[in-house]
Design a protein around this motif. Structure first.
Motif, PDB file in Angstrom:
ATOM      1  N   ILE A  25      44.554  59.438  -1.509  1.00  0.00           N
ATOM      2  CA  ILE A  25      44.528  59.691  -2.955  1.00  0.00           C
ATOM      3  C   ILE A  25      43.216  59.184  -3.556  1.00  0.00           C
ATOM      4  N   ILE A  72      46.551  66.211  -6.897  1.00  0.00           N
ATOM      5  CA  ILE A  72      46.008  65.100  -6.102  1.00  0.00           C
ATOM      6  C   ILE A  72      46.485  65.130  -4.650  1.00  0.00           C
ATOM      7  N   LEU A  73      47.810  65.134  -4.451  1.00  0.00           N
ATOM      8  CA  LEU A  73      48.350  65.033  -3.090  1.00  0.00           C
ATOM      9  C   LEU A  73      47.939  66.183  -2.165  1.00  0.00           C
TER      10      LEU A  73
END
Length: 214
Positions: free
Chosen positions: A107, A133-134
């Motif tokens: 992250i 994000i992930l």
């Protein structure tokens, strides 16, 4: 070869026990690791504190001690489950701390501007994390997550000391029957090698397909 052929059923039962522990504990570790990684980067202070405490305690606790705490401690509080379930809980929770840190490191590789852009579009923290994000972080954490799950497979050998059927525990029966201890362990080691190579192959495929080009 007679050590294997004469006791194939015992080896097979232990092999399947180790595979079962590895699969179930891996699923638990990945789920808890994702949750705790989300907590560690959350904007809520209490969530970050919980995630930090989880990782700090579990990463600094010997796995054998955690097995004692779960398998022998929880029944004293009225929670009585099969030892295999307790072993999965111990392995999964312990490994989740390392999965959490691997995910958090991924992250942190995503530029901050990605999150800021998502929030400027009105996306919530959960939406930003799961859709922006992930997916990007996942590509960079495939190798460390794979290594962590390989370590989990090998750590499952501790469960044999707590009456859980797994591969390493096979040596006790064979030793009592008088079989050569060296060849007993050779076939046990081969079983673990098969499991770890299978995990490695899966993550090699994932890395080739989605990994970050170096």
């Amino acid at each position: 070869m007679n050590v294997l052929t004469d006791n194939f059923s015992a080896y097979w039962k232990g092999f399947l026990g180790t595979v079962e522990l590895t699969v179930y504990a891996s699923v638990l570790a990945l789920v808890l690791g994702f949750v705790m990684a989300s907590f560690r980067v959350a904007p809520v202070g209490s969530f970050r504190a919980l995630g930090t405490a989880w990782v700090t305690v579990l990463r600094n606790t010997p796995l054998t001690l955690l097995f004692f705490a779960v398998l022998l401690g929880l029944p004293r509080f009225g929670l009585v489950l099969p030892f295999t379930v307790f072993a999965v809980l111990a392995l999964g929770c312990y490994t989740s701390a390392f999965i959490c840190e691997a995910l958090r490191s991924g992250i942190n590789t995503v530029p901050r501007g990605q999150g800021e852009a998502a929030r400027s579009l009105g996306m919530t923290f959960g939406q930003t994390l799961t859709t922006v994000i992930l997916p990007q972080a996942f590509r960079s954490v495939i190798p460390p997550v794979g290594s962590t799950l390989i370590a989990l497979a090998k750590n499952s050998a501790i469960a044999g000391a707590f009456s859980v059927v797994e591969l390493l525990g096979t040596y006790k029966t064979l030793s009592e029957l008088g079989y050569n201890i060296i060849w007993t362990f050779v076939w046990i080691a081969l079983g673990y090698l098969i499991i770890t190579l299978a995990i490695s192959a899966v993550f090699n495929v994932l890395e080739k397909r989605w990994g970050v080009a170096r």
